[in-house]
Design a protein around this motif. Structure first.
Motif: not given
Length: 204
Positions: A160-165, A194-199, A154-157
């Motif tokens: 940058l969020i990386i999630r497990k799916l 669908n948890s976060d791996l990194s933010v 998920i690339n926001r302004k």
């Protein structure tokens, strides 16, 4: 007596010849039938592709051998369509429409749940670009249950969020159509993780 014996021999010979001819004719008919059937089956496996109006003969692969590949391709395609989003309402609707052709009502339920919770509006308002990449797809070919393991970005302004799916469901063979060219329907689909791996925060 010798004349009678010769006549009987000739009758036996003629009888044996006639029986032999009949048996040979039956064998020829059976072989011809088998050969014709094989030709028809081979012809059914042949398809023609038009290249600038010129028909080109192509050979169709064995359906049973290729089916697991199509199952996995359909699973991957669905997740790509459903989870690839940009801050564009028309794009989101078009992607979702294509994805929902490939799944039963479990897909519509998830779509409506995300919509009612304002997820798509948040994608637009935060100017987010969401992509997904399949890491692996585990498919049980006996009961056709699958588990999809992927990574969602998920690339926001501002971040940058990386999630497990991780999702799971079943696949079912259905007639092919323009909206479902693989002829595979995903059923009883649900998200497991669908948890976060990194933010990572972005700094200007």
């Amino acid at each position: 007596m010798g004349l009678v014996t010769n006549i009987e021999k000739k009758i036996k010979i003629n009888k044996a010849t006639s029986i032999g001819a009949i048996v040979l004719a039956i064998v020829i008919v059976i072989v011809g039938f088998i050969f014709s059937y094989k030709l028809v089956q081979d012809a059914r496996k042949s398809i023609y592709i038009l290249d600038n109006g010129v028909p080109i003969l192509a050979k169709q692969t064995d359906l049973l051998l290729n089916r697991p590949v199509e199952h996995r391709a359909q699973i991957d395609l669905f997740h790509h369509l459903f989870f690839t989003l940009t801050p564009d309402d028309d794009f989101i609707k078009e992607q979702s429409k294509k994805a929902l052709y490939l799944i039963d009502d479990s897909g519509m339920k998830e779509y409506m749940n995300l919509k009612e919770n304002g997820f798509y509006n948040q994608v637009i308002s935060s100017n987010s670009v969401i992509t997904v990449k399949a890491d692996s797809i585990v498919l049980n070919e006996e009961n056709l249950k699958f588990t999809y393991y992927g990574t969602q970005t998920i690339n926001r302004k501002t971040s940058l969020i990386i999630r497990k799916l991780v999702t799971e469901g079943y696949v079912e063979d259905v007639p092919r159509s323009p909206n479902n060219p693989h002829g595979v329907m995903i059923k009883n689909w649900k998200t497991i993780d669908n948890s976060d791996l990194s933010v990572k925060q972005k700094y200007r």
